[in-house]
Write an enzyme that holds these catalytic residues in place. Sequence first.
Site, PDB file in Angstrom:
ATOM      1  N   CYS A 130       0.827  -1.222   0.000  1.00 66.37           N
ATOM      2  CA  CYS A 130       0.000   0.000   0.000  1.00 66.37           C
ATOM      3  C   CYS A 130       0.854   1.263   0.000  1.00 66.37           C
ATOM      4  O   CYS A 130       0.338   2.367  -0.194  1.00 66.37           O
ATOM      5  CB  CYS A 130      -0.918   0.013   1.214  1.00 66.37           C
ATOM      6  N   HIS A 151      -8.873   3.717  -1.962  1.00 65.38           N
ATOM      7  CA  HIS A 151      -7.516   3.218  -1.745  1.00 65.38           C
ATOM      8  C   HIS A 151      -7.087   2.294  -2.879  1.00 65.38           C
ATOM      9  O   HIS A 151      -7.017   1.083  -2.729  1.00 65.38           O
ATOM     10  CB  HIS A 151      -7.468   2.503  -0.391  1.00 65.38           C
TER      11      HIS A 151
END
Lengths: 138, 392, 334
Positions: free
Chosen positions: B87, B336
């Site tokens: 991430c 995201h």
Amino acid sequence: MSAHISIPMYQRAVPQRYRLTGKLCKSCGKINFPPKAVCKYCLQGASFEDVRLSGRGAVYSYTVIAGGGAPPEFETEARCKGSYPVLIVELEEGPRVITQMVNPPEEGIAIGMSVQAVFRKIYEEEGVIRYGFKFSPA
Amino acid sequence: MENVAIIGAGQTKYGDFPGMGVKELFAEAYLEMLQSVDRGLEQQRIGAAYIGSLSAGSGFQLGQLAPLLMGHVGLPHVNAVRIENACASGGYALYNAACAVASGKFDMVLAAGVEKMRDVSSNKGRYWLGVSGDTEYERLAGSTFAGIYALMASRYMHEYGLKREHLSMVAAKNHCHAVANPKAQFRKEITIEQAMQGVPVAHPFNVWDCSPTSDGAAVVLLCNAKIAKEFTNKPVYLKGFGAASDYLAIHDRDSMTRLLATRRAATEAYKQAGVGPEDINFAEVHDCFTIAEILAYGDLGFAEEGLAQYLLEEGFTRADGKLPVNASGGLKAKGHPIGATGCGMASEVFKQLRDEAQEPSRQIKNARYALSHNVGGSGGTAAVFIYQRGDA
Amino acid sequence: MTKSIISCGVYLPYLRIKRDEYLSALGRCSAGMREKTVLDIDEDVITMAVEASRVALAGIDVSRVGVVTVASTGFPYQEKAQAGTLVEALGLEKNVLTAQHSNSTVSGTESLLTALSLLDQTEQPYALVVVSDAPVSGPDVDLEHGFGAAACAFVLAKDEPGLVFEGVYAQSGEAMGLRYRLPGETDIRDIGVKTFAMLDYNETVKGAVTGLANKLGRNLTDYRHVVLHQADAKSATALAKKMGCTDEQIKEGVVYPYTGDTGACSSLLGLCRVLESACAGDCILISSHGSGSGSQALSFCLETPVPKSVVFEAVLGYKRYISYIQYLKQKRSI
């Protein structure tokens, strides 16, 4: 589709998974579990002695994985049980491990409760059963 | 070391775009970046490109994604590389681009990130979301990515009396912020009560505690600060950038109520920028799960560890508070798209610090310093950036 | 050289289903247990075997175990050396002699007899015998109603005080159509002629038991406990009584009401239970039975009480009841 832990890779961790073999650092005397090439405590020692951990410990933290969100290789288990608990256990000898919990108490899991390692099937892939440790209330 | 400026940034809206693949998403963000360079840009001046992506287009282009994307936007020969730190892939693309400029090797470098997550079946999605931790132990304990953060939340609740409600305060705040952000995936307000009642995911989390899966791309253009004014009167200076790692497996870390990677990255960034947490006017932090924002308050120095929840109670981090956090909606509501997130934060900061937040209602006024914070997985890696507005 | 059982371990799965659950779900139950043990989704005969072995091996130097024998009617693999899993899980030496017995519920006592023989082939003083079983059939099969799950493990020693093995007597012969499974099948079936099955059980087990008593020059009344194979609620008790045993001799070894049919474990599980109250000097007779058919009767005499690390009653009491629907989920039937 399940996690890509190949069978030979799983096999290499059999001493850890089947009987909680830890590595005692010959420099600082602390136990690394799972093993490291260099001791995670003194960051020096690279020579270790096998020690069998007791499997006794206490719940350091916990969660309950809801059935719908379980990783694919745990789907059968999630479907059977609806959800299943996952713990961080602090072992008597010091190291912490992440593990599934079996036979969770009906009154709920509490941080600090005593637990004990048990031998269970973890999952099956390519028709091969992967055994390993889980923890149950002690 | 050379000083670094940002002179352009663009990003797609985050969300579900069945009509776009990884190339189309990247191109849209890239073209928006080009548009944002006030005096225009001769593309050929870009010396290198760092592109963050975890799944490299849902796994279809695992090798050499970066040249594929650069060839798609007319820069087939630029020095291009994919960066992967889960991430934090986008944050690390930005960090490496900043280092490349700071070293003096390049005058102009592209930092970008892209993720195509909505193409895959739910089964496959669950598969690759779970493999950025220590797969051999965390995954084989049946844990998911949410499960790892849930373990942190349980421990935080145990140690510091954090309540379930505090988690929902993060969700409600960030959803509220996203309403005005045209780039956000979820532009719908939710109440704290609603946020407490979602479908369970991993105790204590319900679905409102989790960031969504998203498609999206973001592109940021960095240059040597010396030449920034050739392109714009309003550059944004990247005053500090830090990155650090930690044990990948959560059980290997001493504490589960802080991310040491974030702390070390923040220390490095603050030191380089010559500012402290008290100087920051707004921040975009990595709230992949609600607890992550609470951890970030402590790790970035906005609050003492264990007291972070009081910032929420006081509304300190709301858009109208003293230190707006995730005014974009954050990962939670803006979305995201894993590899894009770190660069998307920089794009948001760039626009805010140039007073170009599109919707006037969401413009943060009189900000001088901003911070962005991008975490890989459960904290195996983290990157922190400090920005200063350049038109003053 | 005497050979004795010096410790034992029992493992019962935590999950139980009451007979009443069958009655309310199906309107009937063809088995006469009160409740029975049920494997959890992540358990199999190997995981139970490891747990029972760990109990039996508590306090014993595992490096001195020279023999491992393991028995089950249904191993998770049709081909694979299953003892190896136990060797790793228990941390035994890699040069242990192993033997695996399967295909019949008589395999439990077979594995004990094999371990007694293999002890002569090792320098080490100890042998581990593990019997773990969980018979399986479809929920629509009458036989299935009684199927439980359990494991028991024994440590045998050379010339150490404990439960001394005295002798064995066996019976074997053709008996067709009684509880069988064809290659590739997981579900046990039978032809369902109860009186025919009963006749075989009675004749085979009686043959082994009386043969053993004659061989050792004993009467059945000399035994404090007589534990016969229990594939249902009544046959074992009825046969023992027919052979002249008293309630006192029979009752403590009866485990079926609490576990259901535990296949190869059956009489050995009963042995573990009676050992808890047995006193020095007590003689114990057990007899297995396997369809097809065969029976092995074994005689023991207790020289020194076997230490108990886990109390049988506590193992019986550690449980959680599940519904019939949950039971079908555990069996992966739904």
